[in-house]
Design an enzyme around this catalytic site. Structure first.
Site, PDB file in Angstrom:
ATOM      1  N   SER A   1      43.775  39.455  42.351  1.00  0.00           N
ATOM      2  CA  SER A   1      44.696  38.472  41.767  1.00  0.00           C
ATOM      3  C   SER A   1      44.288  37.077  42.201  1.00  0.00           C
ATOM      4  CB  SER A   1      46.123  38.747  42.246  1.00  0.00           C
ATOM      5  OG  SER A   1      46.994  37.681  41.916  1.00  0.00           O
TER       6      SER A   1
ATOM      7  N   TYR B   1      50.778  39.183  50.410  1.00  0.00           N
ATOM      8  CA  TYR B   1      50.186  39.577  49.127  1.00  0.00           C
ATOM      9  C   TYR B   1      48.782  38.997  49.007  1.00  0.00           C
ATOM     10  CZ  TYR B   1      49.574  40.071  44.059  1.00  0.00           C
ATOM     11  OH  TYR B   1      49.093  40.388  42.802  1.00  0.00           O
TER      12      TYR B   1
END
Length: 323
Positions: free
Chosen positions: A168, A194
């Site tokens: 990501s 994350y």
């Protein structure tokens, strides 16, 4: 794996931001290939499985909820054209190391495509896997690391296997903090945790590309895009997300459909345009350029995520952590 297709019909630059997964596999023949897609019961995992099967690959949906997987298979099978590959479901919970080991041990024969797609995104509160690791690092990285290394023989037997790690642009939020992987000393933050896990996904591809090159295995990572209507955000505090965006700390690219979001995964898994490419990071169906800072960035790859020393260190640390 060398996916067959009409010569010259796919070259680098053929695809872009709005390309769909179906367009990527148009004309590609994957008959005789076997693929595993983790997290294939929702979101871009479903569309990745659909596209690969439509090109003839036999696809295993590796999912936590096999009943949900069975429903996806029934829905996909009803819409796939004649001559599509077979769809099957097997249980895999990346937080539960026993299911990862069982999946790898139960695999028979070569594996041509492994799409490490499943993930957890920014739970508002810190949680841990059963073996004590911070949830995002434990699931997004360690679970996939254990699965992929457990399947190494099957990948090596495929004569040109491809590993695809779904990362990501969130990797820009944090490098891998080797001194505190599990947030035991620093305060938990959903976004840096994350980011750390997504950086780890890229570093894993860099390390696997180097370590397994002699086995004919390629490994690449990617940013799928800002995808509407997926289950990835199920653990997130949406008020916190809105505040994060308003603060300027989180910049998002334009939204994509699920069909567009799966395109870069499918490109790396199946397209002749990237045959032999390995150890890279892609977005919008093209290799991403470097970025030097997070401020205002909605794309690109951080240098620390492609650093070979970081990749080698993470590999050794991960081996130790999974025993």
């Amino acid at each position: 794996m060398s996916a067959s297709q009409t010569p010259g019909s796919q070259t680098p630059g053929t695809f872009g931001v709005t390309t769909t997964a179906a367009e990527v596999v148009d004309g590609v023949d994957l008959h005789g290939r076997r693929a595993v897609v983790t997290g294939a019961s929702s979101g871009i995992g479903v569309e990745t499985a659909r596209a690969l099967a439509s090109a003839g690959a036999d696809v295993t949906l590796a999912v936590r909820d096999t009943a949900a997987g069975d429903r996806v298979v029934a829905r996909l099978a009803a819409g796939l054209p004649a001559g599509s590959g077979e769809l099957t479901v097997r249980r895999l919970d990346l937080a539960d190391r026993s299911t990862v080991a069982a999946f790898a041990a139960g695999w028979q024969g070569p594996l041509h495509i492994l799409v490490n797609n499943a993930g957890v995104m920014a739970p508002a509160r810190a949680t841990r896997t059963p073996d004590g690791h911070e949830q995002q690092f434990g699931v997004n990285h360690l679970g996939h690391f254990a699965l992929t290394t457990g399947l190494h023989r099957a990948l090596a037997a495929a004569d040109g296997a491809r590993i695809v790690s779904v990362s990501s642009t969130g990797h820009l939020f944090s490098p891998v903090v080797f001194d505190d992987l599990d947030y035991r000393f620093r305060p938990y933050d959903p976004w840096t945790s994350y980011g750390q896990s997504k950086t780890a996904n890229i570093l894993f591809a860099v390390a696997a590309a180097e370590r397994w090159a002699d086995d004919g295995i390629t490994a690449n990572a990617l940013m799928p895009g800002n995808i509407a209507d997926t289950n990835l955000a199920r653990h997130m505090d949406m008020k916190q997300v809105e505040e994060f965006i308003a603060s300027g700390e989180l910049a998002l690219p334009p939204q994509k459909t699920v069909e567009q979001g799966a395109a870069t995964s499918v490109l790396l898994a199946a397209s002749p345009a990237v045959a032999g490419v390995t150890g890279r990071y892609f977005e919008d169906c093209a290799e991403a350029g470097p970025v030097t800072g997070r401020a205002g960035a909605v794309g690109g790859v951080a240098p620390y995520a492609l650093d070979r020393d970081n990749a080698a260190r993470l590999w050794h640390v991960s081996e130790a952590l999974i025993g």
